[in-house]
Scaffold this active site. Structure first.
Site, PDB file in Angstrom:
ATOM      1  NE  ARG A  13      10.424  -7.439  47.054  1.00  0.00           N
ATOM      2  CZ  ARG A  13       9.519  -7.370  48.014  1.00  0.00           C
ATOM      3  NH1 ARG A  13       9.409  -8.349  48.908  1.00  0.00           N
ATOM      4  NH2 ARG A  13       8.678  -6.353  48.082  1.00  0.00           N
ATOM      5  CG  ASP A  14       5.719  -9.089  46.927  1.00  0.00           C
ATOM      6  OD1 ASP A  14       5.991  -9.909  47.817  1.00  0.00           O
ATOM      7  OD2 ASP A  14       4.659  -8.436  46.920  1.00  0.00           O
ATOM      8  CG  HIS A 205       1.741  -4.154  47.602  1.00  0.00           C
ATOM      9  ND1 HIS A 205       2.973  -4.236  47.005  1.00  0.00           N
ATOM     10  CD2 HIS A 205       1.420  -5.437  47.949  1.00  0.00           C
ATOM     11  CE1 HIS A 205       3.387  -5.503  47.006  1.00  0.00           C
ATOM     12  NE2 HIS A 205       2.457  -6.247  47.583  1.00  0.00           N
ATOM     13  CG  HIS A 207      -1.234  -9.722  48.123  1.00  0.00           C
ATOM     14  ND1 HIS A 207      -0.461 -10.858  48.149  1.00  0.00           N
ATOM     15  CD2 HIS A 207      -0.364  -8.682  48.151  1.00  0.00           C
ATOM     16  CE1 HIS A 207       0.823 -10.514  48.197  1.00  0.00           C
ATOM     17  NE2 HIS A 207       0.900  -9.203  48.205  1.00  0.00           N
ATOM     18  CB  CYS A 238       1.064 -13.565  52.238  1.00  0.00           C
ATOM     19  SG  CYS A 238       1.600 -13.294  53.935  1.00  0.00           S
ATOM     20  CG  ASN A 247       1.869  -9.030  44.687  1.00  0.00           C
ATOM     21  OD1 ASN A 247       1.791  -8.254  45.613  1.00  0.00           O
ATOM     22  ND2 ASN A 247       2.859  -9.900  44.547  1.00  0.00           N
TER      23      ASN A 247
END
Length: 298
Positions: A13-14, A205, A207, A238, A247
């Site tokens: 997803r991300d 979470h 990055h 992002c 990530n």
């Protein structure tokens, strides 16, 4: 017996949501199933958002319908509003996620509303999920820095994290969306937020834009955090932060934790194979240092 650290795999997803070329449904389904086969117990399945805003997530319903769900594995999906929640429930999603921000500017640019409005929007979603016996995970983005406002103070994160937790989110994932945080800033964040939300309900979470993600994970572990989001092959980024890399790579996290005596339940070799496969599918080099090192040595 070694301590367990849980990993939430966000690659499908991300990781994929910002890919420029469309990733087809069979590839998404295979990615999720490979990650589960490698031992991941929580794998993001997609996002029930407007395809106009996030085209890559347009077929999340089909992906969720086609995956072979394994007992004991969670497949969270992002549901920013009631329409998204209803779509997720139609495909029997067992866990949903709502996504807030610690920065007003980011909230406005990312979801077109204020922080307060976003929390109001999440309330009916969380209430409906409670009634349906569906778990809700809360994300707070820009916890250590914002592309528009710069540094974000830990005190700014507390009310959003606490509100989501009090509404009924079982876990709050604190996201360094643009990857600017450092270990000392991470420690200060966890100490501050855990004064309002139990540390057992917090996740990290991170990055890796500035190469700090693994160091930040270890800082959070020192403060008692035991759940971390990561993305196979470091997929993702992002779109609101120029040059922001993805990530932290799941392979790098698993390698660091397992070699340090923690148990993740993940088969690193199978994860590396998955990283190489998805990277080839996307026409790029793996974004994991561990995968690149192992691949070069083989």
């Amino acid at each position: 017996m070694s301590q367990h650290i849980s990993i939430v795999e966000v690659g499908p997803r991300d990781g994929l949501q910002n890919e420029k070329s469309t990733v087809d449904i069979p590839t998404k389904v295979e990615l999720i199933e490979r990650l589960v086969s490698a031992g991941m117990k929580s794998v993001e399945g997609g996002a029930f958002v407007s395809p106009k805003w996030v085209p890559q997530m347009a077929a999340s319903d089909e992906v969720m319908t086609k995956i072979n769900r394994v007992e004991g594995v969670s497949y969270p999906v992002l549901t920013p509003n009631m329409k998204g929640y209803e779509g997720a429930r139609a495909v029997k999603a067992d866990t949903v996620a709502v996504f807030g921000a610690a920065s007003e500017s980011f909230s406005q640019k990312n979801i077109n509303c204020s922080i307060e409005e976003s929390l109001e929007r999440f309330k009916p979603v969380i209430d409906a999920a409670k009634a349906d016996g569906v778990r809700v995970r809360g994300y707070v983005s820009c916890v250590l820095g914002c592309p528009y406002e710069g540094k974000v103070s830990p005190a700014a994160v507390v009310p959003i994290a606490k509100t989501l937790f009090d509404m009924g989110c079982y876990e709050i994932s604190l996201g360094d969306t643009i990857g600017v945080g450092t270990p000392e800033e991470t420690r200060a964040l966890i100490r501050t937020v855990s004064g309002a939300v139990p540390v057992s309900a917090l996740a990290g979470h991170f990055h890796d834009t500035y190469g700090q993600a693994l160091a930040n994970i270890w800082a959070a572990i020192d403060e008692g955090v035991r759940v971390f989001d990561s993305s196979v092959s470091g997929l993702g980024g992002c779109p609101y932060a120029k040059g922001a890399s993805g990530n932290v790579a799941s392979e790098d996290v698993v390698y660091s934790l397992e070699r340090s005596g923690y148990d993740t339940g993940v088969d690193l070799d199978a994860l590396i194979e998955t990283s190489i496969w998805i990277s080839e599918s996307l026409g790029r080099k793996p974004g994991s240092k561990v995968t690149l090192a192992r691949h070069a040595a083989s």
